[in-house]
Design a protein around this motif. Sequence first.
Motif, PDB file in Angstrom:
ATOM      1  N   UNK A 140       0.867  -1.186   0.000  1.00 25.85           N
ATOM      2  CA  UNK A 140       0.000   0.000   0.000  1.00 25.85           C
ATOM      3  C   UNK A 140       0.904   1.236   0.000  1.00 25.85           C
ATOM      4  N   UNK A 141       0.631   2.205  -0.883  1.00 24.63           N
ATOM      5  CA  UNK A 141       1.392   3.458  -0.881  1.00 24.63           C
ATOM      6  C   UNK A 141       0.845   4.360   0.218  1.00 24.63           C
ATOM      7  N   UNK A 142       1.750   5.022   0.920  1.00 26.32           N
ATOM      8  CA  UNK A 142       1.305   5.842   2.046  1.00 26.32           C
ATOM      9  C   UNK A 142       1.820   7.269   1.943  1.00 26.32           C
ATOM     10  N   UNK A 143       0.958   8.199   2.315  1.00 29.39           N
ATOM     11  CA  UNK A 143       1.374   9.591   2.470  1.00 29.39           C
ATOM     12  C   UNK A 143       0.985   9.989   3.889  1.00 29.39           C
ATOM     13  N   UNK A 144       1.967  10.518   4.646  1.00 30.35           N
ATOM     14  CA  UNK A 144       1.662  10.913   6.023  1.00 30.35           C
ATOM     15  C   UNK A 144       1.610  12.438   6.108  1.00 30.35           C
ATOM     16  N   UNK A 145       0.577  12.933   6.752  1.00 28.29           N
ATOM     17  CA  UNK A 145       0.470  14.372   7.013  1.00 28.29           C
ATOM     18  C   UNK A 145       0.557  14.541   8.528  1.00 28.29           C
TER      19      UNK A 145
END
Length: 452
Positions: A65-70
Amino acid sequence: MPGMDIQLPQRYAVRASVNTIREVFDYIRQYKGKTFVLKIEDTLIDHPFFPLLMKDIVQLQDIGIHLIIVTGTRATIEKYLAKAKLHTRIVNGIRITTPSAMAHVKLAAMEVAQTVISHLAAGNAQGIMGNWIRARSLGVYDGLDYQYTGHVEKIQTRIVHKLLDQDFIPVIYNIGMNATGDCYNLNTDQIARQICLDMDIEKLFFIRAQDAIPTKGLELPPGSQVHPNGKIFSNMDISHVDFMLCQNKDRLSFENQTLLAYSKAVIDQPQGVKRVHIIDGRREGRLLQEVFSSIGGGTLIYGNQYAHIRQATLEDVPEILHLMDGYIKKGNLVMRTVSDIQNKIHAYHIYAVDHSVYGCGALYELGDGWGEIGAVAVSDTYKSKGIGRGLMQYLIQTARKKQIQTLFLLTTQAADWFFEFGFVWASPSDLPAPLQGRYNPKRNSRVLLLKL
Ligand SMILES: CC(C)(COP(=O)(O)OP(=O)(O)OC[C@H]1O[C@@H](n2cnc3c(N)ncnc32)[C@H](O)[C@@H]1OP(=O)(O)O)[C@@H](O)C(=O)NCCC(=O)NCCS
């Protein structure tokens, strides 16, 4: 028989765990290659379970799963400002960022992002931080100058895509720049929302240091689902969100109002996010539970038809039989074969979550205003979550639409449960003559009737 009592629960426990494993595999297949956005509050960083949360995040990446963290930074900004003895005004939830406060805002942003990257590194994942947000000044509203507080304009998606393709986890913090390089302090919920609007995102998670959306003191939207503990919403669709924002405006916290409004904004788009999850990051394993189980532990907001009751098709027969198998063996349900179900498939209705069957029930039309309800069953794993009630209400409603006047059912162990829907005791002699012939005295089921 000695040993029987011990073997049965073990067998059912194994069945439940096998079902859970199957469900996890289904979700892995479904989410591989998709992108999730995780907005993480900085108040979680000092919590003892934070390293576990980060470990779970790394595991999501490990399965593709590709993840982007904010990273939310509010508490850390407060800490820095307090240390510098600086006071900033917050109006309608928005901080007015003065030039002197901005320096501390930047330091806070770096500290939080760096901490998250260190935790990712501990799990052998590569977090990377950078400024990929184009922003502009919020300007002056009602005579109030918001100074270095900005507004998210767009995300530089080309760079973020490239990073994701190289298995980096972009960590995006609360600073954005305008075309000439001026920095602005941004709201990170707004950043998460913009990423969802600018990119193809499967799920957005708001992970915070408080419970999911609470029910206490609120008027519940009809049809929304509440957790068995009654304290939080388990899922709601866009119409429920509208209801909440309209009917509970004064009772919802400002933060929950904003979160619901952002959730609606990202779902309510032609290419929008399918699901938004609001979860409590202080609960161990909550993130994995939300991703890999159809009934998680947070509040799910959805736009598509997430869980629904529908008429069964022939493709559903193996799952229906699998669901009923345990109950047939225990004597709750009468024996049915594949062809029994296939021949009466038009009578069967199922409660489906994604592609899995969690509950079923049949409505047989018998003529002369009579109908029968049977084969009502809910998967052991998902009992006591209102699925059975939903199915019964649906079947009774369908019977009414079909002009059925009297419903009956035969049950060995669930009479008390059916009373809730208005069924009353009856005897085999209350049934029409042709149906009486079908009654099996050996099984000695209870007969219940409902006049519609
Ligand atoms: C009966 C059944 C369909 C209920 O499904 P469900 O999704 O768990 O039901 P709901 O969530 O709507 O309702 C749960 C409530 O019903 C109660 N309940 C469940 N089975 C019951 C029974 N046999 N008798 C009385 N109450 C029962 C639960 O205790 C629970 O109460 P709570 O909310 O106070 O905790 C499910 O337990 C089942 O599949 N049972 C085995 C099959 C069966 O007996 N079917 C009926 C044959 S005709």
